[in-house]
Scaffold this motif. Structure first.
Motif, mmCIF file in Angstrom:
data_model
loop_
_atom_site.group_PDB
_atom_site.id
_atom_site.type_symbol
_atom_site.label_atom_id
_atom_site.label_comp_id
_atom_site.label_asym_id
_atom_site.label_seq_id
_atom_site.Cartn_x
_atom_site.Cartn_y
_atom_site.Cartn_z
ATOM 1 N N TRP A 256 -14.088 -52.958 -48.183
ATOM 2 C CA TRP A 256 -13.431 -53.391 -47.101
ATOM 3 C C TRP A 256 -13.433 -52.508 -45.725
ATOM 4 O O TRP A 256 -13.693 -53.054 -44.544
ATOM 5 C CB TRP A 256 -11.952 -53.643 -47.492
ATOM 6 C CG TRP A 256 -11.211 -54.394 -46.605
ATOM 7 C CD1 TRP A 256 -10.135 -53.705 -45.994
ATOM 8 C CD2 TRP A 256 -11.256 -55.633 -46.172
ATOM 9 N NE1 TRP A 256 -9.577 -54.914 -44.794
ATOM 10 C CE2 TRP A 256 -10.316 -55.989 -45.094
ATOM 11 C CE3 TRP A 256 -11.695 -56.803 -46.797
ATOM 12 C CZ2 TRP A 256 -10.007 -57.364 -44.419
ATOM 13 C CZ3 TRP A 256 -11.677 -57.933 -46.134
ATOM 14 C CH2 TRP A 256 -10.710 -58.154 -45.048
ATOM 15 N N ILE A 257 -13.285 -51.062 -46.084
ATOM 16 C CA ILE A 257 -13.190 -50.337 -45.038
ATOM 17 C C ILE A 257 -14.382 -50.147 -44.284
ATOM 18 O O ILE A 257 -14.888 -50.186 -43.118
ATOM 19 C CB ILE A 257 -12.780 -48.904 -45.261
ATOM 20 C CG1 ILE A 257 -11.091 -49.096 -45.471
ATOM 21 C CG2 ILE A 257 -12.886 -47.827 -44.324
ATOM 22 C CD1 ILE A 257 -10.412 -47.726 -45.811
ATOM 23 N N MET A 258 -15.524 -50.230 -45.048
ATOM 24 C CA MET A 258 -16.997 -49.839 -44.322
ATOM 25 C C MET A 258 -17.440 -51.126 -43.901
ATOM 26 O O MET A 258 -18.331 -50.777 -42.840
ATOM 27 C CB MET A 258 -17.824 -49.248 -45.480
ATOM 28 C CG MET A 258 -17.496 -48.029 -45.992
ATOM 29 S SD MET A 258 -18.579 -47.141 -46.955
ATOM 30 C CE MET A 258 -20.129 -47.043 -46.094
ATOM 31 N N GLY A 260 -15.943 -54.743 -44.333
ATOM 32 C CA GLY A 260 -14.816 -55.853 -44.371
ATOM 33 C C GLY A 260 -15.595 -56.986 -44.998
ATOM 34 O O GLY A 260 -15.396 -58.100 -44.581
#
Lengths: 319, 493
Positions: A256-258, A260
């Motif tokens: 999700w952070i890297m 999405g």
């Protein structure tokens, strides 16, 4: 004997187990009273959300309406999921992510544990260093790796270009072909220390005298590993693999952070997809149906985990 | 013949001085509205600093200054891409509010643009929302249409409807009822590095006139200098993407619906029109064909383009006037030779109007934020302290604070903010402000529909990603996006 008395006795004969159970509960009422608060809390924070998620999975929740305006549509959410192209793409991604991360983390962790099981100078320091990725916050690690992989200014790309090994920085996370393997590498980097610790603990339970006896009998290093060490590690290996698999199936932070879930859904796995469906697109019904399916899969993995644990306990003679 | 006595002259002078002074300090409600038909940088300059406002006095008429209450308040706050100057104004605002209303117990929470919607939606499901919320412009209609918000119009907090941009009020209106008040409204501008232009053989003082020129210039910069030409952004679930792609889409004559027309009906889906496909093709040409934009565009946001630009590795981008201040902040943090390099970039930073489409159409997203009051049943504890909520809304949307809170990056939601002394100061301090105020009349609001957040934050970026990664052709990506919008509007699963 009246008819009523006869029925009562017949019922008693039919339910010997339940009355024994009730008697048992009554005899241990103090014990049950001690665990009651925990059970109540679990019912509130675990059982009710599970029930509500299952209920919601049978409703259509149009994004333009409030959740209370949902309408019952039976199994339509499940049908929509199973017939959608995205579902199969995301499922395929999840399988690659889970199997790839779990298998490689385990093998790498096991190999490292074997290497660190021997006595050598600096072993303690090396152990401590190797544990760092596991204790680092996943959020911080994700941001760091995002910059390491950066398609324009990542350090890997810069080094490759500087050494003349590439004309331009490789595209790690902005390409549909490379994004998932790149994220799996990050996940393995974070997880293999866990497998290493588990296997190191397991290695300490292998009896030394057996290994020495095997050596006396002429077994070479591989034969000692395969016939003595590995059978002793079978249960801890199963537990480690299952724990890794469950954790990976439930992964959220790194993809999700890297990325999405992008680009073009290429790194969407179940959890990130469910999150986007629920919180980004407000398809609470469909997201709930996805969650129910995920729950069933994880329960199956959980069953095998409990069985593996049970096997361990029986072997130890503790149960 | 009229005889003017000394006493009469003094009296008349005193009266007229008092009259002018009273006009200068007239409450916002009594002030003549800003004439939007005359809007130009010159007009903005001519009205700046012409009127004083007494914020505390105005708000005391809405909520007495000694009012005792409690307020929970969430707002879209400053984030990593904002300048330090803005951070200070946010701190000052809350300090001033606490000083002005010492008996209101304020519990505020700042959230970033990308997190606010998710958190707010989740809180609403659990009836745990704050009493008041400041949302991005996209959010107003969504929550109003679902019945979460209380009707709230400028008159409820002491202002007049004419004090706000009509386009901004449209974004908080649902079924003819107003559910919020705009705090700030903005349009972005086109920024380029004159030194890079010069070295690439382009006229350093002339920005690309059309989007086709942007594609050409981007390629020329990349081919000549080996750096990225245009700062494309295509990340999903990030507000930056629609703010940069929609102006391009509208300039080519496309749109999601007919939102770029004077009286949109939002009935006909236009994402698969030839004009929309031409806009998407331009992005495809830059990313795939010419490889003249950052490769990281699919996972990056504008905050990632800022250091690229400062490092002299990016020729052009769309952004706020605040980017100039952001560059100054970043430059201060640089060390050694990087500091000088950054200074060179800042010296060569130029702002211009966003390019037009092939038919001369110029467009930009009419962005901003709105402030709302929730209905009690969705609020934690089931109660809303309306006077307390109106106090903070009155203060934030006042000419003074709607200007100060938008000092570097946006423009005041309350048009009277343009008349304040801080606007005059801002015109002197914030470089290139003229350009962005000139873009305001070209501003097009996002469709005032509850489905807009999903369309802008997910469907449009998905379309871009599908085309730019080669997962679909340009035609397929546009058709796929149009179908998704159709399904969404039809209430599909």
């Amino acid at each position: 004997m009246t008819i009523a008395t006869g029925q009562k006795e017949a019922r008693r004969e039919l339910q010997p187990g339940s009355s024994r159970l009730l008697r048992n509960i009554w005899e241990h009422r103090a014990d049950y009273a001690y665990v009651l608060p925990a059970i109540v809390v679990m019912l509130i924070v675990i059982a009710y959300p599970i029930y509500y998620t299952i209920e919601l999975s049978f409703f259509n929740t149009p994004p333009g309406l409030q959740l209370r305006d949902k309408n019952f549509i039976g199994l339509d959410n499940y049908t929509a999921i199973l017939t959608s192209e995205v579902f199969w793409k995301v499922t395929w991604n999840t399988l690659i992510w889970t199997l790839g991360s779990t298998f490689i983390s385990f093998v790498l962790g096991f190999a490292t544990a074997l290497a660190l099981h021997r006595d050598f100078i600096g072993r303690g320091v090396l152990r401590a260093i190797l544990i760092i990725p596991w204790v680092i916050s996943a959020v911080a690690a994700s941001y760091i790796w995002k910059w390491i992989y950066h398609s324009d200014f990542g350090i890997i790309g810069a080094v490759l270009v500087e050494l003349g090994l590439a004309d331009r920085p490789p595209n790690f996370i902005d390409s549909v072909g490379t994004v998932l393997p790149s994220l799996i590498v990050v996940n393995i980097w974070r997880e293999f220390p866990f497998a290493m610790i588990m296997m190191m603990a397991g290695l300490q339970t292998v009896p030394d005298q057996l290994l020495r006896a095997a050596k006396v009998d002429g077994a070479n290093a591989w034969q000692r590993f395969w016939h003595v060490t590995f059978p002793h590690l079978r249960n801890v290996s199963t537990v480690t693999i299952l724990l890794l698999a469950v954790a990976n199936f439930n992964s959220f932070i790194i993809p999700w952070i890297m990325t999405g879930g992008g680009p073009s859904n290429a790194s969407h796995i179940w959890i990130t997809h469910i999150y986007e469906l629920a919180f980004g697109r407000q398809r609470w019904g469909v997201a709930s149906a996805y969650s129910v399916l995920l729950f069933l899969i994880l329960m199956t993995l959980g069953y095998f985990y409990v069985r593996a644990l049970g096997g361990n306990e029986r072997k130890d003679g503790s149960a | 013949m009229t005889r003017i006595t000394l006493g009469g002259a003094v009296l008349r002078g005193a009266v007229s001085t008092a009259l002018v002074a009273s006009l200068m300090s007239a409450p916002a409600l009594g002030a003549p509205p800003v004439d939007l038909s005359k809007w130009s940088p010159e007009y903005v300059r001519s009205i700046a600093g012409t009127q004083d406002f007494d914020t505390a006095g105005d708000c005391a008429k809405v909520t007495p200054l000694d009012y005792k209450g409690r307020l929970t308040f969430w707002y879209q706050g400053v984030f990593e891409g904002d300048p330090d100057l803005l951070r200070q104004y946010y701190k000052d605002f809350f300090a001033t509010f606490r000083k002005t209303y010492p008996n209101i117990q304020l519990e505020e929470q700042a959230l970033t643009y990308n997190d606010l919607l998710d958190k707010f939606r989740t809180a609403l499901l659990g009836n745990a929302a704050p009493m008041a919320v400041r949302l991005q412009i996209l959010g107003g209609t969504e929550f109003a249409s679902k019945g979460y918000l209380q009707p709230l119009k400028p008159e409820d907090v002491g202002y007049s409807t004419e004090d706000f941009w009509p386009g901004a009020l449209k974004a908080v209106t649902w079924d003819g009822v107003t559910y919020g008040i705009p705090t700030n409204n903005e349009t972005m501008a086109f920024i380029w590095n004159a030194d890079i232009f010069k070295r690439a053989g382009l006229d350093p003082d002339k920005p690309p006139a059309t989007w086709d020129d942007v594609v050409k210039y981007s390629k020329q910069i990349h081919d000549k200098l080996g750096i990225a030409g245009y700062g494309l952004v295509a990340r999903k679930n990030a507000g930056n993407t629609p703010y940069r792609f929609m102006p391009q889409l509208w300039a080519y004559g496309g749109g999601v619906f007919d939102e770029a027309t004077a009286n949109p009906t939002y009935k006909q889906i236009e994402l698969d029109s030839p004009q929309s496909k031409a806009a998407l093709q331009a992005s495809y040409d830059m990313y795939v064909r010419d490889k003249s934009v950052p490769v990281s565009a699919l996972t990056n946001q504008q905050a990632d383009n800022q250091p690229l630009f400062l490092a002299g590795q990016l020729g052009m981008m769309i952004s706020h006037p605040s980017d100039y201040n952001v560059m100054l902040d970043l430059q201060k943090k640089a060390t050694g030779t990087d500091k000088d390099k950054a200074q060179t970039v800042i010296d060569n930073m130029r702002y211009g109007l966003i390019p037009t489409g092939p038919d001369g159409k110029r467009a930009v997203v009419f962005g901003g934020s709105n402030i709302h009051i929730l209905k009690p049943e969705y609020v934690e504890g089931g109660k809303v302290d309306e006077p307390a909520a109106k106090a903070i809304i009155c203060m934030w949307t006042s000419p003074e604070w709607s200007l100060k809170m938008a000092y570097a990056g946006s423009n005041p939601g309350n048009l009277n903010g343009f008349k304040t002394k801080w606007m005059k100061e801002r015109l002197d301090n914030i470089k290139f402000l003229d350009v962005t105020t000139s873009m305001l009349p070209y501003g097009i609001p996002f469709p005032a529909l509850p489905q807009s957040p999903e369309i802008m934050n997910i469907i449009v970026p998905d379309m871009l990603q599908n085309a730019l990664t080669g997962a679909m052709t340009v035609d397929q990506a546009a058709d796929d996006a149009a179908k998704k919008v159709k399904d969404l509007m039809g209430g599909g699963l």
